[in-house]
Design an enzyme around this catalytic site. Structure first.
Site, PDB file in Angstrom:
ATOM      1  N   LYS A 167      -7.974  12.048   1.506  1.00 31.24           N
ATOM      2  CA  LYS A 167      -7.972  12.183   0.042  1.00 31.24           C
ATOM      3  C   LYS A 167      -7.255  11.077  -0.732  1.00 31.24           C
ATOM      4  O   LYS A 167      -6.888  11.268  -1.894  1.00 31.24           O
ATOM      5  CB  LYS A 167      -7.382  13.540  -0.336  1.00 31.24           C
ATOM      6  CG  LYS A 167      -5.957  13.752   0.159  1.00 31.24           C
ATOM      7  CD  LYS A 167      -5.127  14.547  -0.810  1.00 31.24           C
ATOM      8  CE  LYS A 167      -3.676  14.199  -0.696  1.00 31.24           C
ATOM      9  NZ  LYS A 167      -2.836  14.570  -1.786  1.00 31.24           N
ATOM     10  N   SER A 208     -12.677  18.434  -5.852  1.00 27.84           N
ATOM     11  CA  SER A 208     -11.648  17.774  -6.658  1.00 27.84           C
ATOM     12  C   SER A 208     -12.198  17.415  -8.030  1.00 27.84           C
ATOM     13  O   SER A 208     -13.386  17.082  -8.176  1.00 27.84           O
ATOM     14  CB  SER A 208     -11.214  16.505  -5.935  1.00 27.84           C
ATOM     15  OG  SER A 208     -10.462  15.693  -6.790  1.00 27.84           O
ATOM     16  N   TYR A 258     -13.840   8.200  -2.396  1.00 25.18           N
ATOM     17  CA  TYR A 258     -13.324   9.556  -2.152  1.00 25.18           C
ATOM     18  C   TYR A 258     -14.103  10.554  -3.011  1.00 25.18           C
ATOM     19  O   TYR A 258     -14.591  11.581  -2.522  1.00 25.18           O
ATOM     20  CB  TYR A 258     -11.821   9.598  -2.471  1.00 25.18           C
ATOM     21  CG  TYR A 258     -11.252  10.982  -2.658  1.00 25.18           C
ATOM     22  CD1 TYR A 258     -11.201  11.885  -1.604  1.00 25.18           C
ATOM     23  CD2 TYR A 258     -10.751  11.396  -3.903  1.00 25.18           C
ATOM     24  CE1 TYR A 258     -10.682  13.159  -1.783  1.00 25.18           C
ATOM     25  CE2 TYR A 258     -10.223  12.663  -4.083  1.00 25.18           C
ATOM     26  CZ  TYR A 258     -10.195  13.547  -3.029  1.00 25.18           C
ATOM     27  OH  TYR A 258      -9.686  14.807  -3.206  1.00 25.18           O
ATOM     28  N   LYS A 301     -16.726  13.734  -1.999  1.00 26.55           N
ATOM     29  CA  LYS A 301     -16.634  15.132  -2.458  1.00 26.55           C
ATOM     30  C   LYS A 301     -17.941  15.547  -3.154  1.00 26.55           C
ATOM     31  O   LYS A 301     -18.450  16.656  -2.945  1.00 26.55           O
ATOM     32  CB  LYS A 301     -15.453  15.301  -3.428  1.00 26.55           C
ATOM     33  CG  LYS A 301     -14.081  15.219  -2.747  1.00 26.55           C
ATOM     34  CD  LYS A 301     -13.800  16.430  -1.874  1.00 26.55           C
ATOM     35  CE  LYS A 301     -12.437  16.391  -1.226  1.00 26.55           C
ATOM     36  NZ  LYS A 301     -12.205  17.441  -0.251  1.00 26.55           N
TER      37      LYS A 301
HETATM   38  C1  UD1 Z   1      -6.564  12.153  -8.274  1.00 30.67           C
HETATM   39  C2  UD1 Z   1      -7.624  13.156  -8.655  1.00 30.67           C
HETATM   40  C3  UD1 Z   1      -7.278  14.496  -8.068  1.00 30.67           C
HETATM   41  C4  UD1 Z   1      -7.111  14.357  -6.562  1.00 30.67           C
HETATM   42  C5  UD1 Z   1      -6.046  13.328  -6.256  1.00 30.67           C
HETATM   43  C6  UD1 Z   1      -6.023  13.058  -4.767  1.00 30.67           C
HETATM   44  C7  UD1 Z   1      -8.570  12.502 -10.796  1.00 30.67           C
HETATM   45  C8  UD1 Z   1      -8.575  12.727 -12.264  1.00 30.67           C
HETATM   46  N1  UD1 Z   1      -7.712  13.253 -10.102  1.00 30.67           N
HETATM   47  O1  UD1 Z   1      -5.396  12.524  -8.890  1.00 30.67           O
HETATM   48  O2  UD1 Z   1      -8.322  15.408  -8.346  1.00 30.67           O
HETATM   49  O3  UD1 Z   1      -6.733  15.602  -6.004  1.00 30.67           O
HETATM   50  O4  UD1 Z   1      -6.382  12.093  -6.883  1.00 30.67           O
HETATM   51  O5  UD1 Z   1      -5.104  12.044  -4.457  1.00 30.67           O
HETATM   52  O6  UD1 Z   1      -9.317  11.709 -10.262  1.00 30.67           O
HETATM   53  N2  UD1 Z   1       0.926   7.576 -11.319  1.00 30.67           N
HETATM   54  C9  UD1 Z   1       1.879   6.622 -11.679  1.00 30.67           C
HETATM   55  N3  UD1 Z   1       2.598   6.027 -10.679  1.00 30.67           N
HETATM   56  C10 UD1 Z   1       2.436   6.324  -9.351  1.00 30.67           C
HETATM   57  C11 UD1 Z   1       1.462   7.313  -9.000  1.00 30.67           C
HETATM   58  C12 UD1 Z   1       0.735   7.916 -10.013  1.00 30.67           C
HETATM   59  O7  UD1 Z   1       2.060   6.313 -12.846  1.00 30.67           O
HETATM   60  O8  UD1 Z   1       3.097   5.712  -8.505  1.00 30.67           O
HETATM   61  C13 UD1 Z   1       0.156   8.235 -12.379  1.00 30.67           C
HETATM   62  C14 UD1 Z   1      -1.348   8.031 -12.244  1.00 30.67           C
HETATM   63  O9  UD1 Z   1      -1.753   6.872 -12.933  1.00 30.67           O
HETATM   64  C15 UD1 Z   1      -1.865   9.322 -12.887  1.00 30.67           C
HETATM   65  C16 UD1 Z   1      -0.786  10.362 -12.582  1.00 30.67           C
HETATM   66  O10 UD1 Z   1       0.378   9.618 -12.262  1.00 30.67           O
HETATM   67  O11 UD1 Z   1      -1.946   9.174 -14.262  1.00 30.67           O
HETATM   68  C17 UD1 Z   1      -1.137  11.260 -11.419  1.00 30.67           C
HETATM   69  O12 UD1 Z   1      -1.516  10.440 -10.309  1.00 30.67           O
HETATM   70  P1  UD1 Z   1      -1.738  11.042  -8.869  1.00 30.67           P
HETATM   71  O13 UD1 Z   1      -0.666  11.995  -8.548  1.00 30.67           O
HETATM   72  O14 UD1 Z   1      -1.951   9.900  -7.937  1.00 30.67           O
HETATM   73  O15 UD1 Z   1      -3.059  11.894  -8.989  1.00 30.67           O
HETATM   74  P2  UD1 Z   1      -4.482  11.492  -9.654  1.00 30.67           P
HETATM   75  O16 UD1 Z   1      -4.842  10.101  -9.323  1.00 30.67           O
HETATM   76  O17 UD1 Z   1      -4.475  11.911 -11.076  1.00 30.67           O
END
Ligand code: UD1
Length: 349
Positions: free
Chosen positions: A95, A135, A159, A163
């Protein structure tokens, strides 16, 4: 009593779901390759259930969903002792979006080929009830917010494509003539938090890629600082907004979906599981700092490839179909997630 095969049952969402299945009287068989998870999560599930017959009710099999012969045997062995598998909850898969961009064949092989193999074995053994872990990533950049299930499926990374392909496979299966499949596709938004005991939680192998475990490890001092991917998104504070759902609410959603399938004739459900409330990256950091009493230093860097500005669920269909409603807040997620971090500084290791 119903027997449920849980693929990927030792993973983050899988382990929490196994616990609730057992608490609700289901017998559970976990099939897991332990590629991205630890078998210790299942030991914790056993400890939380606590009663002496747990080893009769919970079986663990190490194996891969691409191994047809193994899955065939799992079904056959149960049939021979007159205790057939009634349903499957299918979590097993990979994932990480960035990994999927660099290694798409791994995603098509494990996720798509693995699911096809699993479904073939289920078909052979006439087990035709499945809850599938999909997802919100299948929506890509949505046209309408909050996102309802009628939004176009338009994934933007391998990914997400894997799905979406599995969803299509399940839809084709349901639509075959004389189909007697019962299928629930659950599209998760952003699962975070942990069991309130602090005994079960997320155990990323290596450096986490997702926001919540990263914040947690920075607060604990395991990582120096966090990179915030973009502060010029179209949102009130400029950081991206997500719908964070407590893993226990998500696990409850699986039991509700399973119970629906087990009590209805030929069904095909496609449901969002989210809270309907969005939080920005900065809001999540701030709430975690408040709960933990620790600082979470961060620097703003450029946007991450494949990210979208806002992803928030319209979960009204799940609420009306399943009579399910998430009850835990972002604060609960931070309280439980911080407890997990404190009690398990290096996860299950
Ligand atoms: C995405 C998918 C979600 C999936 C997941 C699996 C979408 C909308 N969502 O979640 O369904 O289960 O991947 O991995 O596609 N962020 C930072 N810094 C970091 C990491 C993350 O700023 O180091 C921010 C990202 O830009 C995002 C938020 O935090 O805005 C959440 O990120 P993350 O936890 O990686 O999940 P998604 O990418 O939203």
């Amino acid at each position: 009593m119903s027997v449920v095969l849980v693929t990927g049952g030792s993973g983050f969402i899988g382990s929490h779901t196994c616990l609730i299945l057992l608490e609700n009287g289901f017998d559970v068989i976990v099939l897991d390759s332990f590629l991205n998870s630890s078998p210790r999560s299942i030991d914790r599930v056993k400890a939380l259930i606590g009663n002496s017959d747990i080893n009769k009710r919970l079986t663990i099999i190490e194996g891969d969903i691409r191994d047809y012969n193994l899955i065939d045997k799992v079904f056959e062995n149960r049939e021979q002792i007159g205790n057939s598998i009634d349903a499957v909850i299918h979590f097993a898969g990979v994932k990480a979006i960035s990994e999927s961009i660099n290694n798409p064949l791994k995603y098509w092989d494990i996720n798509v080929n693995g699911t096809c193999t699993l479904l073939s074995a289920m078909n052979k053994h006439n087990c035709k009830t499945i809850v599938f872990s999909s997802s919100a990533t299948v929506y890509g950049s949505p046209q309408t917010l909050p996102i309802s299930e009628s939004e176009k499926v338009n994934p933007e990374n391998p990914y997400g494509h894997s799905k979406a392909a599995i969803e299509q496979m399940l839809s084709d299966l349901y639509q075959t003539s004389c189909s007697d499949w019962k299928i629930a596709i659950l599209r998760y938004f952003n699962p975070i938090g942990s069991h309130a005991s602090g005994l079960l939680g997320e155990h990323p192998i290596g450096k986490p890629a997702n926001l919540f475990p990263l914040i947690s490890q920075v607060a604990a001092g395991r990582l120096k600082s966090l990179k915030v991917f973009g502060a010029d998104w179209d949102s009130p504070d400029g950081t991206a907004i997500r719908d964070y759902i407590h893993v226990m609410d998500l696990a409850d959603g699986h039991i509700a979906a399973l119970n629906y399938l087990l009590t209805h004739e030929f069904s095909y459900l496609k449901l969002n599981l989210g809270t309907g409330k969005g939080y920005s990256v900065l809001e999540v950091i701030s709430e975690f700092e408040k709960i933990s009493g620790k600082r979470v230093p961060f620097e703003v860097v450029s946007k991450r490839k494949g990210d979208v500005a806002i992803s928030v669920a319209d979960s009204s269909l799940a609420k009306s179909k399943l009579n399910w409603c998430p009850t835990r807040s972002l604060t609960d997620c931070c309280v439980d997630g911080w407890k997990w971090q404190l009690l398990n500084p290096i996860g299950y290791s």
